[in-house]
Each structure stands twice: as C-alpha cells, then as structure tokens.
Design a protein around this motif. Structure first.
Motif, PDB file in Angstrom:
ATOM      1  N   ASP A 174      49.679  16.915  24.674  1.00 47.05           N
ATOM      2  CA  ASP A 174      49.479  17.600  25.955  1.00 47.05           C
ATOM      3  C   ASP A 174      50.201  16.853  27.068  1.00 47.05           C
ATOM      4  N   THR A 227      50.422  17.925  30.132  1.00 44.21           N
ATOM      5  CA  THR A 227      49.964  18.432  31.430  1.00 44.21           C
ATOM      6  C   THR A 227      48.783  17.671  32.005  1.00 44.21           C
ATOM      7  N   THR A 228      48.068  16.917  31.173  1.00 43.81           N
ATOM      8  CA  THR A 228      46.805  16.314  31.603  1.00 43.81           C
ATOM      9  C   THR A 228      46.741  14.852  31.195  1.00 43.81           C
ATOM     10  N   GLU A 239      58.034  19.449  35.779  1.00 42.16           N
ATOM     11  CA  GLU A 239      56.599  19.431  35.511  1.00 42.16           C
ATOM     12  C   GLU A 239      56.010  20.831  35.361  1.00 42.16           C
ATOM     13  N   SER A 240      56.582  21.804  36.047  1.00 46.13           N
ATOM     14  CA  SER A 240      56.045  23.162  35.986  1.00 46.13           C
ATOM     15  C   SER A 240      56.243  23.804  34.611  1.00 46.13           C
ATOM     16  N   ARG A 282      55.935  21.996  31.667  1.00 52.06           N
ATOM     17  CA  ARG A 282      55.355  21.143  30.624  1.00 52.06           C
ATOM     18  C   ARG A 282      54.172  21.779  29.902  1.00 52.06           C
ATOM     19  N   ASP A 283      53.736  22.947  30.367  1.00 60.72           N
ATOM     20  CA  ASP A 283      52.663  23.642  29.662  1.00 60.72           C
ATOM     21  C   ASP A 283      53.199  24.530  28.541  1.00 60.72           C
ATOM     22  N   ASP A 284      54.493  24.500  28.302  1.00 62.88           N
ATOM     23  CA  ASP A 284      55.075  25.235  27.192  1.00 62.88           C
ATOM     24  C   ASP A 284      54.401  24.773  25.896  1.00 62.88           C
ATOM     25  N   PRO A 285      53.788  25.675  25.121  1.00 65.22           N
ATOM     26  CA  PRO A 285      53.071  25.249  23.913  1.00 65.22           C
ATOM     27  C   PRO A 285      53.956  24.627  22.852  1.00 65.22           C
ATOM     28  N   SER A 287      53.441  21.096  24.754  1.00 60.72           N
ATOM     29  CA  SER A 287      52.012  20.789  24.825  1.00 60.72           C
ATOM     30  C   SER A 287      51.298  21.612  23.755  1.00 60.72           C
ATOM     31  N   LEU A 346      47.813  23.247  23.915  1.00 65.29           N
ATOM     32  CA  LEU A 346      47.535  24.400  24.759  1.00 65.29           C
ATOM     33  C   LEU A 346      47.752  25.735  24.050  1.00 65.29           C
ATOM     34  N   GLU A 403      44.158  12.772  23.377  1.00 66.55           N
ATOM     35  CA  GLU A 403      44.807  14.071  23.182  1.00 66.55           C
ATOM     36  C   GLU A 403      45.061  14.344  21.701  1.00 66.55           C
TER      37      GLU A 403
END
Length: 354
Positions: free
Chosen positions: A229, A231-232, A262-263, A265-268, A271, A274, A297
């Motif tokens: 992950d 993002t966190t 950073e926007s 980085r939530d790409d599965p 990450s 997610l 994580e």
C-alpha cells in the motif's frame, strides 16, 4: 593501484563481517549491545549485530544522493555472500519483450533432471536498486532446498523506467515462463511467482492481473515482506522508521522514484492491498519481519487474502528485520528463517499437485 584496492576492499570487509559473526555469542552480544525490545518483540542477536556494524560503517540507509550510488552500495553489500551455494546449475537467459530483451537467470538443483515446479522470482530493492547478482544467493538457496527451478528476472528499474515498467516486465517474464514451460523444465500449471519487498509487491500484482485476464494463474505466490500500500503510513512505518536497515526516508525515496505522482499511488497494480476483490487468487505464503516498516501492510494483505477465501500461510518472524533473506550467509538466524520459508514453498507447491 586504486582499482586493485577497490576490488580487494569489499572482500576484506566481507571477511571481517564473517569473522565477527563467528565470535562466541557473549562477545557478539557485547559488540551488539543490550537486547533491543520493541512492540513486545526482541530483536535477534544476528540482526542487532548487523545493524551495529552497519551503524559503525556509516551506512545506515539504503537510499543515496543518486540511484547509481545506491545501486553501487547494494552491489558492495552483495559481496558478503562470498561463497556461492554449490549443487545448483545456473544459466543466463534472455526474455524477449516489446521493450527489448530482459536479462534472466535460471537455477536448477544439479540432481533435478526431470520436470519440476518453477518459481518466477522478482528481486527486491524498492524498484530502484537490486539485480540478478544481489539476489543470486537467495535464488540458489530456494532452488536447492525447495527442489524447484527458479527463474530470476532482471526487470527495468526506476527512475529511468517508472511505474508500471517494472510490473510490465514481470508480467512479460511470467507469460514467457508459461509459454515456454516445457523448455524450462516445468509445466504451465506448476509455475509459481514470488519476490521480496518490491518484488513481492509485483508478484502479488501478477497474480491479481492473471486472475482477471486470460493469463494462466500462478500455482502459488511467495510474498516476502511485500510492499502492498503506497497510500497509507501504518504504525509499523513509524515504529521502525529508522535503525532497522530500511528507514522511512528510504521508503519515501524509493516510491518518489518509482511513482512520483502521489495522486496515482492508489492504482491497485501498485497498491495491491486496495484491490476490491481478492477472491480466486492462488494460495499464498506471506512472510513479514517483526522489526520492519512494511510489516503491517504485509500482514494486512495476508488478512484480506484470507477473508477472500484464499488459502494463506501468514508468518511473521518477530525477531528479524527487512532484507533478512539476503543475509543468510552471515547469520544462522537468517538461514533458519529461510529454511522455514522453503518449507512453506514446498508445502504450497505440493498441495497444488493434488
């Protein structure tokens, strides 16, 4: 003359490290200092001694002013594994892709002449450092003691090649293994994927992508302290943010090189934690280390796999640090952990045969 010294110095350093680790336990404890206890865990003496030597050498981070310097430091560290594991036949390979040929290395136990499972292995190094040589010892060990073939992949590194270049290469390498299974000494339904740290991240992503496409599913996934992950920042990132081989600064440095936006980085694919639906993925062994910023994580991913009905072995080595699979040659505790990982790999692959 300076070139000669540059070649000799790493060998002398490796000999010194091995000499220190061969000292009687009371002497090693005296050098390492009082036991370190944190989060209801006690750090293994082997790990604490290594960290003390690292501090004394002034090399307390994996990151550096430039990727080239960080890569050079990792190559120097590889010299610790000065004596290759015997009984393993090694052959260099080239994997064709649309971006050019990828270097690879195929490992086979010398006594293994028939068909066997194959582990496609992706090395760690934060997507920025590491190569076939940095993980040569790990791959030899896995091949010999798990009695499998191992195909190690030299994927493209960041920042020269940012996300998802490395993952694309890993997918191409896995696809190559499936398409050329017979020539590699395996069968398409007996190919596992695995890796450590960034490599574990990409092994998990390969499994997810294969499950949602027409690509043959891997038989098993071996995820060794994987990054899951981007993002966190979980508690272990802060708790072990410095002093335990990989620092919080290192993890930030690696990610800034691999995926600076950073926007995104939530790409599965990056990450992997997610991803909404983890059902139907191959059985997994998820290994974590107690004194590791990535611990939480990795364990969160193992828990989510289990919740989705995926058979999972989740194993924390509470006394070890990130990167311990690369330290087998200097400390018995690191090798003990690797033997346990080998047992999980063998068990997972044997279950797939039934």
């Amino acid at each position: 003359m300076p070139n000669v010294l540059d070649q000799v110095r790493p060998m002398l350093e490796a000999a010194a490290v091995h000499g220190i680790f061969a000292l009687p336990r009371p002497v090693r404890r005296l050098i390492a200092g009082s036991p370190i206890r944190l989060d209801d865990q006690e750090l293994a003496l082997d790990a604490q001694l290594l960290l003390k030597l690292q501090k004394l050498s002034g090399q307390e981070k994996l990151s550096a002013p430039t990727p080239e310097l960080a890569r050079a430091a990792m190559r120097r560290g590889t010299r610790i594994n000065s004596a290759p594991i015997d009984g393993v036949v090694v052959a260099d390979r080239q994997i064709p892709t649309e971006h050019g040929d990828l270097g690879a290395r195929l490992y086979r136990p010398r006594e293994l002449t028939g068909i066997s499972p194959l582990l496609v292995f992706f090395h760690g190094g934060g997507w920025v450092i590491g190569d076939l040589d940095s993980h040569d010892d790990v791959c030899r060990f896995l091949a010999k003691h798990a009695d499998v073939r191992v195909l190690s992949v030299d994927y493209r590194l960041a920042p020269e090649h940012r996300f998802p270049a490395a993952l694309d290469d890993c997918l191409d390498a896995y696809r190559y293994a499936v398409d050329n299974a017979a020539e590699l000494g395996t069968s398409s339904d007996a190919i596992a994927v695995g890796g450590d740290s960034a490599g574990g991240n990409m092994a998990a992503a390969v499994c997810q992508i294969a499950a949602r496409s027409d690509l043959t599913d891997p038989a098993f996934q071996l995820l060794i302290y994987p990054a899951t992950d981007a993002t966190t920042s979980r508690p272990s990132r802060k708790l072990f943010r410095r002093g335990f081989l990989i620092t919080e600064e290192d993890t930030t440095w690696f990610m800034d090189h691999y995926q600076p936006d950073e926007s995104l980085r939530d790409d599965p694919r990056l990450s992997v934690l997610l991803t909404e639906d983890l059902s139907g993925l191959p059985p997994a062994c998820v290994v974590t280390a107690g004194f590791d910023p990535l611990r939480d994580e990795g364990e969160a991913y193992a828990a989510r796999l289990a919740e989705a009905g995926v058979p999972v072995i989740s194993r924390r080595f509470p006394d070890l640090i990130h990167g311990f699979v690369n330290l087998r040659a200097i400390g018995t505790r690191f090798q003990e952990a690797l033997f346990e990982i080998v047992g999980s790999l063998r068990a997972g692959l044997s279950l797939q045969k039934r």
